[in-house]
Design an enzyme around this catalytic site. Structure first.
Site, PDB file in Angstrom:
ATOM      1  N   HIS A 159       0.810  -1.230   0.000  1.00 33.18           N
ATOM      2  CA  HIS A 159       0.000   0.000   0.000  1.00 33.18           C
ATOM      3  C   HIS A 159       0.840   1.277   0.000  1.00 33.18           C
ATOM      4  O   HIS A 159       0.314   2.353  -0.237  1.00 33.18           O
ATOM      5  CB  HIS A 159      -0.934   0.024   1.215  1.00 33.18           C
ATOM      6  CG  HIS A 159      -0.232   0.261   2.513  1.00 33.18           C
ATOM      7  ND1 HIS A 159       0.538  -0.704   3.115  1.00 33.18           N
ATOM      8  CD2 HIS A 159      -0.136   1.358   3.291  1.00 33.18           C
ATOM      9  CE1 HIS A 159       1.057  -0.200   4.221  1.00 33.18           C
ATOM     10  NE2 HIS A 159       0.667   1.032   4.351  1.00 33.18           N
ATOM     11  N   VAL A 173       1.406   1.713  -7.096  1.00 34.07           N
ATOM     12  CA  VAL A 173       0.092   1.180  -7.468  1.00 34.07           C
ATOM     13  C   VAL A 173      -0.785   1.003  -6.220  1.00 34.07           C
ATOM     14  O   VAL A 173      -1.955   1.398  -6.206  1.00 34.07           O
ATOM     15  CB  VAL A 173       0.229  -0.169  -8.214  1.00 34.07           C
ATOM     16  CG1 VAL A 173      -1.139  -0.728  -8.571  1.00 34.07           C
ATOM     17  CG2 VAL A 173       1.062   0.002  -9.471  1.00 34.07           C
ATOM     18  N   LEU A 196      -1.622  -8.639  -9.879  1.00 30.09           N
ATOM     19  CA  LEU A 196      -1.072  -7.801 -10.950  1.00 30.09           C
ATOM     20  C   LEU A 196      -0.058  -8.565 -11.789  1.00 30.09           C
ATOM     21  O   LEU A 196       0.964  -9.021 -11.255  1.00 30.09           O
ATOM     22  CB  LEU A 196      -0.400  -6.552 -10.353  1.00 30.09           C
ATOM     23  CG  LEU A 196      -1.313  -5.328 -10.324  1.00 30.09           C
ATOM     24  CD1 LEU A 196      -2.280  -5.410  -9.171  1.00 30.09           C
ATOM     25  CD2 LEU A 196      -0.484  -4.068 -10.231  1.00 30.09           C
ATOM     26  N   GLY A 197      -0.345  -8.674 -13.057  1.00 26.86           N
ATOM     27  CA  GLY A 197       0.632  -9.219 -13.999  1.00 26.86           C
ATOM     28  C   GLY A 197       1.544  -8.086 -14.460  1.00 26.86           C
ATOM     29  O   GLY A 197       1.591  -7.019 -13.835  1.00 26.86           O
ATOM     30  N   SER A 247       3.281  -6.280 -18.263  1.00 25.86           N
ATOM     31  CA  SER A 247       3.362  -6.342 -19.733  1.00 25.86           C
ATOM     32  C   SER A 247       4.649  -7.018 -20.181  1.00 25.86           C
ATOM     33  O   SER A 247       4.732  -7.542 -21.283  1.00 25.86           O
ATOM     34  CB  SER A 247       3.284  -4.937 -20.319  1.00 25.86           C
ATOM     35  OG  SER A 247       4.350  -4.142 -19.833  1.00 25.86           O
ATOM     36  N   CYS A 248       5.675  -7.023 -19.290  1.00 26.38           N
ATOM     37  CA  CYS A 248       6.952  -7.610 -19.698  1.00 26.38           C
ATOM     38  C   CYS A 248       6.916  -9.134 -19.635  1.00 26.38           C
ATOM     39  O   CYS A 248       7.899  -9.774 -19.980  1.00 26.38           O
ATOM     40  CB  CYS A 248       8.093  -7.049 -18.867  1.00 26.38           C
ATOM     41  SG  CYS A 248       8.115  -7.681 -17.202  1.00 26.38           S
ATOM     42  N   ASN A 279       2.880  -0.220 -19.180  1.00 30.14           N
ATOM     43  CA  ASN A 279       3.884   0.497 -18.355  1.00 30.14           C
ATOM     44  C   ASN A 279       3.221   1.639 -17.580  1.00 30.14           C
ATOM     45  O   ASN A 279       2.564   2.485 -18.188  1.00 30.14           O
ATOM     46  CB  ASN A 279       4.973   1.085 -19.257  1.00 30.14           C
ATOM     47  CG  ASN A 279       5.991   0.053 -19.699  1.00 30.14           C
ATOM     48  OD1 ASN A 279       5.635  -1.067 -20.046  1.00 30.14           O
ATOM     49  ND2 ASN A 279       7.255   0.423 -19.686  1.00 30.14           N
ATOM     50  N   TRP A 291      19.269   6.070 -22.010  1.00 31.69           N
ATOM     51  CA  TRP A 291      19.798   4.729 -22.228  1.00 31.69           C
ATOM     52  C   TRP A 291      19.262   4.168 -23.538  1.00 31.69           C
ATOM     53  O   TRP A 291      18.100   4.396 -23.887  1.00 31.69           O
ATOM     54  CB  TRP A 291      19.354   3.797 -21.104  1.00 31.69           C
ATOM     55  CG  TRP A 291      19.919   4.151 -19.766  1.00 31.69           C
ATOM     56  CD1 TRP A 291      20.915   5.033 -19.492  1.00 31.69           C
ATOM     57  CD2 TRP A 291      19.496   3.609 -18.504  1.00 31.69           C
ATOM     58  NE1 TRP A 291      21.149   5.075 -18.151  1.00 31.69           N
ATOM     59  CE2 TRP A 291      20.303   4.215 -17.518  1.00 31.69           C
ATOM     60  CE3 TRP A 291      18.538   2.676 -18.114  1.00 31.69           C
ATOM     61  CZ2 TRP A 291      20.160   3.917 -16.160  1.00 31.69           C
ATOM     62  CZ3 TRP A 291      18.397   2.380 -16.775  1.00 31.69           C
ATOM     63  CH2 TRP A 291      19.204   2.987 -15.806  1.00 31.69           C
TER      64      TRP A 291
HETATM   65  O1  GFB Z   1      10.899   1.889 -18.034  1.00 28.45           O
HETATM   66  P1  GFB Z   1      11.938   0.918 -18.433  1.00 28.45           P
HETATM   67  O2  GFB Z   1      13.048   0.681 -17.487  1.00 28.45           O
HETATM   68  O3  GFB Z   1      11.144  -0.407 -18.691  1.00 28.45           O
HETATM   69  O4  GFB Z   1      12.636   1.363 -19.822  1.00 28.45           O
HETATM   70  P2  GFB Z   1      10.887  -1.534 -19.789  1.00 28.45           P
HETATM   71  C1  GFB Z   1      11.893   1.694 -20.956  1.00 28.45           C
HETATM   72  C2  GFB Z   1      12.810   2.121 -22.090  1.00 28.45           C
HETATM   73  O5  GFB Z   1      13.394   3.379 -21.765  1.00 28.45           O
HETATM   74  C3  GFB Z   1      13.985   1.187 -22.380  1.00 28.45           C
HETATM   75  C4  GFB Z   1      14.787   3.370 -22.049  1.00 28.45           C
HETATM   76  O6  GFB Z   1      14.148   1.078 -23.773  1.00 28.45           O
HETATM   77  C5  GFB Z   1      15.174   1.927 -21.771  1.00 28.45           C
HETATM   78  O7  GFB Z   1      16.412   1.605 -22.402  1.00 28.45           O
HETATM   79  N1  GFB Z   1      15.459   4.369 -21.213  1.00 28.45           N
HETATM   80  C6  GFB Z   1      16.121   5.469 -21.668  1.00 28.45           C
HETATM   81  C7  GFB Z   1      15.556   4.382 -19.879  1.00 28.45           C
HETATM   82  N2  GFB Z   1      16.642   6.162 -20.651  1.00 28.45           N
HETATM   83  C8  GFB Z   1      16.313   5.515 -19.515  1.00 28.45           C
HETATM   84  C9  GFB Z   1      16.573   5.763 -18.144  1.00 28.45           C
HETATM   85  O8  GFB Z   1      17.223   6.718 -17.742  1.00 28.45           O
HETATM   86  N3  GFB Z   1      16.039   4.873 -17.253  1.00 28.45           N
HETATM   87  C10 GFB Z   1      15.292   3.796 -17.649  1.00 28.45           C
HETATM   88  N4  GFB Z   1      14.775   2.976 -16.728  1.00 28.45           N
HETATM   89  N5  GFB Z   1      15.055   3.534 -18.964  1.00 28.45           N
HETATM   90  C11 GFB Z   1      10.345  -2.853 -17.692  1.00 28.45           C
HETATM   91  C12 GFB Z   1      10.786  -4.067 -16.970  1.00 28.45           C
HETATM   92  O9  GFB Z   1      10.908  -2.834 -18.928  1.00 28.45           O
HETATM   93  O10 GFB Z   1       8.949  -2.860 -17.879  1.00 28.45           O
HETATM   94  C13 GFB Z   1      10.089  -4.123 -15.679  1.00 28.45           C
HETATM   95  O11 GFB Z   1      12.186  -4.073 -16.836  1.00 28.45           O
HETATM   96  C14 GFB Z   1       8.585  -3.834 -15.778  1.00 28.45           C
HETATM   97  O12 GFB Z   1      10.283  -5.357 -15.148  1.00 28.45           O
HETATM   98  C15 GFB Z   1       8.235  -2.706 -16.735  1.00 28.45           C
HETATM   99  O13 GFB Z   1       7.921  -4.966 -16.142  1.00 28.45           O
HETATM  100  C16 GFB Z   1       6.767  -2.639 -17.055  1.00 28.45           C
HETATM  101  O14 GFB Z   1       9.553  -1.274 -20.385  1.00 28.45           O
HETATM  102  O15 GFB Z   1      11.976  -1.696 -20.797  1.00 28.45           O
END
Ligand code: GFB
Length: 316
Positions: free
Chosen positions: A16, A20, A110-111, A113-114, A170, A207
């Site tokens: 909580h 989410v 909660l599932g 999308s990944c 996401n 990134w």
């Molecule tokens: O949000 P994120 O970490 O989740 O990254 P995912 C989404 C995209 O943003 C990726 C890019 O292509 C990253 O390379 N990105 C660019 C960045 N700059 C950054 C940055 O500074 N930080 C981050 N975090 N990303 C997650 C899963 O994947 O999806 C989790 O790893 C979860 O487990 C979530 O399920 C819904 O969408 O790639």
């Protein structure tokens, strides 16, 4: 058609204090007669089966929203697979098996999308689950989440339990983890752009290639959808929670830069992973039930930046 009423129920929201879970608590405040049950992590460690069962036996929740999880962005998932698979599996097994044992009437799991295959056809339909190999950067988290979704499905089929799994796209919003290294992309980029502006840096580095496409939903929409589905969906099959537009990470970064009024450049660190090149969820099932998200990405980003500036940045 209402299949289950939340009114006057004892409702336990696990996790909580998280993004989410806290949004669901805010939504439940609008449902008549709900007794909200929450417990701090220091008072109940959900990785302890006996303690979790004892809590369930004492509190007798009738409904559980299972939001507690170890979550993080792409880098945290990639570097800590042991913790992501074991904590999520252990907590999930304790909560879901405990809920079944202590007579919980409805459980919303909660599932993620990944957990759909890396090369799924887009937008991803629920039946894609287990039809192909997973995205390696989040395989550990995905495997835990798949097992827990299957567990709920098996409870439905074998013991006729009304345990459902909802798969949000996401998410972002207040309560997110704004750590630039461990957070999801929106929270991480808000932190990076605000800090770059404050420190007058000439550029911010994203990134990956900036090309991946993602569909984002504000957590208040997600919580409204989860509370809606708790009342209108009783099925052993997964249901996606989505309905927004898809943007590239580069477009997202430009939008955040505009909102925080950052004038510097945007660079790319291609040594960092992209993850799935495209991820958006098919929303046919949830929209047929009559639910749609309301908060546009621009509105949601603006209010999340405001939240960050007022609640997170001052403490840094
Ligand atoms: O949000 P994120 O970490 O989740 O990254 P995912 C989404 C995209 O943003 C990726 C890019 O292509 C990253 O390379 N990105 C660019 C960045 N700059 C950054 C940055 O500074 N930080 C981050 N975090 N990303 C997650 C899963 O994947 O999806 C989790 O790893 C979860 O487990 C979530 O399920 C819904 O969408 O790639």
């Amino acid at each position: 058609m209402t299949t289950f009423t939340l009114e006057n129920k004892r409702v336990w929201v696990t996790g909580h204090t998280g993004m989410v879970g806290s949004a669901i608590c805010r939504q439940l405040a609008n449902v008549a007669g709900v007794t909200l049950l929450t417990v701090e992590r220091k008072a109940l460690d959900l990785t302890r089966q006996q303690a979790t069962e004892q809590w369930l036996a004492e509190q007798q929740p009738e409904v559980v929203f299972h939001c507690a999880a170890k979550v993080g962005g792409i880098e945290a998932n990639k570097t800590q697979p042991v913790e992501f698979i074991s904590e999520n599996l252990t907590i999930g097994l304790n909560v879901i098996n405990g809920a079944a044992k202590y007579g919980v009437q409805k459980l919303i799991n909660l599932g993620s999308s990944c957990f759909y295959p890396k090369l799924s056809e887009q937008p991803i339909v629920e039946s894609s689950l287990l039809s192909g190999a997973l995205e390696p950067t989040n395989e550990a988290y995905a495997l835990a989440k798949i097992s827990l979704a299957k567990l709920c499905q098996f409870y439905h089929q074998q013991y006729q339990k009304d345990f459902i799994t909802v798969v949000p796209t996401n998410l972002y919003g207040p309560g997110d983890n704004f750590d630039p290294n461990a957070g999801h992309v929106i929270a991480a980029l808000i932190d990076k752009f605000v800090m770059a502006k404050k420190q007058q840096l000439s550029s911010v580095t994203l990134w990956g290639t900036g090309k991946p496409l993602r569909e984002f939903m504000h957590v208040d929409d997600a919580a409204s959808g989860l509370v809606f589905l708790a009342q209108h969906y009783s099925n052993d099959k997964l249901i996606n929670l989505s309905g927004g537009k898809t943007v590239s990470i580069y477009q997202l970064a430009q939008t955040i830069a505009q909102i925080v009024d950052y004038q510097g450049g945007i660079l790319l660190d291609e040594s960092k992973p992209d993850g799935m090149m495209k991820k958006s969820l098919d929303d046919s099932l949830v929209s047929q039930l009559g639910w749609k998200p309301k908060i546009t990405l621009i509105q949601g980003l603006k209010s999340t930046v405001e939240f960050y500036l007022s609640r997170v940045a001052p403490y840094e």
